[in-house]
Design a protein around this motif. Structure first.
Motif, mmCIF file in Angstrom:
data_model
loop_
_atom_site.group_PDB
_atom_site.id
_atom_site.type_symbol
_atom_site.label_atom_id
_atom_site.label_comp_id
_atom_site.label_asym_id
_atom_site.label_seq_id
_atom_site.Cartn_x
_atom_site.Cartn_y
_atom_site.Cartn_z
ATOM 1 N N ILE A 36 0.837 -1.192 0.000
ATOM 2 C CA ILE A 36 0.000 0.000 0.000
ATOM 3 C C ILE A 36 0.874 1.245 0.000
ATOM 4 O O ILE A 36 1.719 1.423 0.881
ATOM 5 C CB ILE A 36 -0.951 0.001 1.212
ATOM 6 C CG1 ILE A 36 -1.919 -1.187 1.080
ATOM 7 C CG2 ILE A 36 -1.718 1.323 1.323
ATOM 8 C CD1 ILE A 36 -2.821 -1.397 2.262
ATOM 9 N N LEU A 37 0.688 2.056 -1.040
ATOM 10 C CA LEU A 37 1.377 3.345 -1.100
ATOM 11 C C LEU A 37 0.330 4.412 -0.771
ATOM 12 O O LEU A 37 -0.682 4.534 -1.463
ATOM 13 C CB LEU A 37 1.972 3.579 -2.490
ATOM 14 C CG LEU A 37 3.111 2.615 -2.836
ATOM 15 C CD1 LEU A 37 2.727 1.696 -3.959
ATOM 16 C CD2 LEU A 37 4.362 3.386 -3.182
ATOM 17 N N ALA A 38 0.600 5.144 0.285
ATOM 18 C CA ALA A 38 -0.370 6.125 0.775
ATOM 19 C C ALA A 38 -0.255 7.415 -0.037
ATOM 20 O O ALA A 38 0.840 7.954 -0.202
ATOM 21 C CB ALA A 38 -0.114 6.395 2.255
ATOM 22 N N GLY A 39 -1.378 7.905 -0.521
ATOM 23 C CA GLY A 39 -1.373 9.084 -1.382
ATOM 24 C C GLY A 39 -1.319 10.386 -0.596
ATOM 25 O O GLY A 39 -1.969 10.524 0.442
ATOM 26 N N VAL A 40 -0.511 11.330 -1.092
ATOM 27 C CA VAL A 40 -0.482 12.664 -0.491
ATOM 28 C C VAL A 40 -0.532 13.722 -1.588
ATOM 29 O O VAL A 40 -0.050 13.507 -2.696
ATOM 30 C CB VAL A 40 0.785 12.908 0.383
ATOM 31 C CG1 VAL A 40 0.745 12.061 1.649
ATOM 32 C CG2 VAL A 40 2.050 12.655 -0.400
ATOM 33 N N VAL A 41 -1.147 14.856 -1.244
ATOM 34 C CA VAL A 41 -1.222 15.998 -2.164
ATOM 35 C C VAL A 41 -0.768 17.232 -1.403
ATOM 36 O O VAL A 41 -1.341 17.552 -0.359
ATOM 37 C CB VAL A 41 -2.676 16.201 -2.682
ATOM 38 C CG1 VAL A 41 -2.829 17.566 -3.334
ATOM 39 C CG2 VAL A 41 -3.075 15.113 -3.666
ATOM 40 N N PRO A 42 0.289 17.921 -1.889
ATOM 41 C CA PRO A 42 0.652 19.183 -1.240
ATOM 42 C C PRO A 42 -0.346 20.269 -1.637
ATOM 43 O O PRO A 42 -0.655 20.426 -2.820
ATOM 44 C CB PRO A 42 2.052 19.479 -1.798
ATOM 45 C CG PRO A 42 2.089 18.780 -3.109
ATOM 46 C CD PRO A 42 1.177 17.594 -3.021
ATOM 47 N N LEU A 43 -0.864 20.987 -0.645
ATOM 48 C CA LEU A 43 -1.832 22.050 -0.926
ATOM 49 C C LEU A 43 -1.090 23.338 -1.253
ATOM 50 O O LEU A 43 -0.108 23.680 -0.610
ATOM 51 C CB LEU A 43 -2.727 22.260 0.292
ATOM 52 C CG LEU A 43 -3.672 21.108 0.636
ATOM 53 C CD1 LEU A 43 -4.265 21.300 2.034
ATOM 54 C CD2 LEU A 43 -4.770 20.983 -0.410
ATOM 55 N N LYS A 44 -1.620 24.055 -2.252
ATOM 56 C CA LYS A 44 -0.962 25.282 -2.697
ATOM 57 C C LYS A 44 -1.553 26.513 -2.020
ATOM 58 O O LYS A 44 -0.915 27.545 -1.913
ATOM 59 C CB LYS A 44 -1.151 25.418 -4.217
ATOM 60 C CG LYS A 44 0.147 25.474 -4.997
ATOM 61 C CD LYS A 44 -0.172 25.529 -6.490
ATOM 62 C CE LYS A 44 1.077 25.836 -7.289
ATOM 63 N NZ LYS A 44 0.862 25.731 -8.729
ATOM 64 N N SER A 45 -2.829 26.386 -1.602
ATOM 65 C CA SER A 45 -3.510 27.557 -1.041
ATOM 66 C C SER A 45 -4.684 27.102 -0.178
ATOM 67 O O SER A 45 -5.094 25.942 -0.246
ATOM 68 C CB SER A 45 -4.049 28.432 -2.182
ATOM 69 O OG SER A 45 -5.044 27.715 -2.882
ATOM 70 N N ALA A 46 -5.229 28.044 0.589
ATOM 71 C CA ALA A 46 -6.405 27.738 1.403
ATOM 72 C C ALA A 46 -7.589 27.397 0.492
ATOM 73 O O ALA A 46 -8.407 26.537 0.810
ATOM 74 C CB ALA A 46 -6.758 28.924 2.298
#
Lengths: 306, 234
Positions: free
Chosen positions: A216-226
């Motif tokens: 299992i590779l856990a997904g992440v997304v860096p947020l750019k803004s609020a």
């Protein structure tokens, strides 16, 4: 080894793996894509080339995967059930394998009404579980669906998607188990912001011992803004973004830095969850940040496993 | 039942262009129940066509009739005498009915007044929901009595996609996620075990993918002699 891919070697060695997503261009030119691959090479075992994501027409995932290979990085070719019947899928799997692609991710695909071809007719001849069944038969039995023999089998590492944040939650792990039974070697999850819910998901995964059968590779997304955080919270189905994440992004003096910080903190947390064998970084439209995220998460340098 | 909607009046007028003797033909079956092509809708459509023609200073002669069923030749025969002086038929039946009428009266043009949408059921007064995809190989015994082919936007057979949230489909917030319904139905029935099994790729041959379907039920098929004797009887 099922495929001998770099991703398989790293995961099978028990090393915490990294994959990252790269969006193909809306163009015939692969120059920009190649630059991205060059910049990201060495930060991940393999790079997902998406298949007309959000149903917007782009360079095909197969052509993009080949460009990735030519730049010396390993692709994970994404393939959706939205646009192909089983004939096209099997043919594309043979084609991909013949071009040296060793990882394929099986997906249902974003519905066409989200994209720029709303009037299109979708296919859904088979669903992702069935796609895995068909592909595994091709690889392991050397037969296309129906039994005809394949002279040279496609040696591919088979991936699937899992979304711990979609409903009904009680069924999500059972659904993952179905994909494992169907042939998934690795799984990449939807972006994780809600760690509590993901922990609950993983507890059930371990209770079923699925973590011993699939990586299992856990997904992440860096947020750019609020705004991005709010959008994901309210507009994207099957996403769970806790209020505290939105508040942190809103009150940050430098939201971009804060987004990276949250992403790195999330990865640190994920590394310590038993059964999580890696992370999948989806820096949508912000791929250049992948090296920074990997670096700050202590994931560099990537191992070289022969 | 078959669910249909009436076409826009402007489009209907366009199909009728150049013809002044029109028969508006309804059907008392499915399309009457979904308020698209029953007696009332035939009257309303005919009147609308008359008013439109009057407003445009055109002459139009619209007659009306509603058959018990436009999809069965036995009933469609009743239309014969009403067609004598008609130049065109506007069928307010489903696409099946409109085709049967055209087949029986090949010399008169039949145009569709409805858009035939789906096989469904009234959810409540005035709201109709698609239920069946007519795939030719029913799976309701595996899915808690809810059809994923007709009711899941992706026709998935092995569970919900990642876009199911709070019981809704990501494609449309007014649409229930079929797999959410299936899960809860099987939970109530104590059959969640069914959701652990992988359903292999579907055989679409009994569906439209085997070409247009023709079903033959031998015990009721009439022999030539029987047909002749029937035709001879009044």
């Amino acid at each position: 080894m099922r495929s001998g891919s770099n991703l398989e070697r790293v995961l099978e060695s028990g090393t915490f793996a990294v994959t990252a997503e790269i969006a193909p261009p809306k163009s015939t030119s692969t120059e920009g894509l190649r630059k991205k691959v060059q910049a990201l090479k060495g930060c991940a075992e393999a790079f997902n080339l998406t298949d007309n994501q959000t149903a917007i027409v782009r360079l095909s995932s197969m052509a993009s995967s080949v460009a990735c290979l030519q730049e010396g990085a390993e692709p994970v070719m994404q393939m959706t059930c939205r646009d192909r019947n089983r004939i096209a899928m099997q043919s594309d799997l043979l084609g991909a394998a013949s071009l040296g692609i060793r990882n394929v991710l099986c997906l249902s695909g974003d519905h066409q009404t989200f994209g720029n071809q709303k009037e299109a007719r979708n296919v859904y001849d088979i669903d992702p579980v069935q796609q895995l069944m068909v592909f595994r038969q091709m690889r392991d039995q050397g037969q296309v669906w129906g039994g005809d023999t394949i002279e040279e089998r496609p040696k591919v590492y088979l991936g699937a998607a899992a979304n711990p944040f979609a409903d009904p939650f009680e069924y999500r792990v059972a659904r993952l188990a179905k994909k494992v039974k169907a042939g998934a070697d690795f799984v990449q999850t939807q972006a994780i912001f809600d760690l509590d819910r993901f922990e609950r998901f993983m507890t059930e995964v371990r209770a079923r011992r699925l973590d011993e059968q699939v990586h299992i590779l856990a997904g992440v997304v860096p947020l750019k803004s609020a705004n991005a955080a709010r959008y994901m919270k309210t507009k994207v189905s099957g996403m769970s973004v806790p209020d505290e994440v939105v508040v942190r992004m809103k009150s940050a003096s430098d939201p971009k830095k804060e987004g990276i910080r949250i992403c790195v903190e999330t990865i640190d947390h994920l590394k310590n969850i038993p059964g999580v064998h890696g992370v999948h970084i989806m820096a949508i439209g912000w791929e250049e940040m992948v090296p920074t995220i990997a670096e700050q998460s202590g994931l560099l340098p990537r191992p070289c496993i022969p | 039942m078959i669910i249909a909607e009436r076409k826009d009046l402007g489009l209907i007028s366009k199909m009728l262009e150049g013809r002044s003797k029109v028969l508006v033909a309804g059907c008392r079956s499915c399309v009457a129940i979904c308020h698209a092509g029953g007696e009332k809708e035939v009257a309303a459509t005919a009147e609308a066509l008359r008013l439109r023609a009057a407003a445009e200073g055109r002459h139009i002669d619209v007659t009306e009739m509603t058959l018990e069923r436009q999809c069965e030749k036995e009933w469609v025969q009743e239309m014969g005498p009403h067609l004598q002086d008609r130049e065109i038929v506007l069928s307010l039946a489903c696409g099946v009915g409109a085709q049967v009428v055209q087949e029986m009266y090949p010399a008169t043009l039949v145009v569709p007044g409805l858009n035939t949408s789906n096989m469904g059921a009234p959810e409540e007064q005035g709201i109709y929901l698609e239920k069946c995809a007519g795939c030719g190989d029913c799976v309701l015994h595996l899915t808690g009595g809810i059809c994923p082919l007709a009711r899941c936007s992706k026709s998935m057979l092995n569970g919900p996609c990642g876009g199911s949230q709070n019981g809704k489909c990501e494609v449309n917030p007014d649409t229930a996620c079929a797999w959410d319904l299936i899960f809860h139905s099987l939970q109530r029935l104590g059959r969640l075990d069914l959701l652990e099994e992988n359903i292999p790729p579907k055989n679409w041959l009994p569906s439209r993918s085997g070409g247009p379907r023709r079903i033959v039920r031998p015990p009721v098929v009439q022999g030539e002699e029987e047909k002749r004797s029937r035709e001879g009887s009044p």
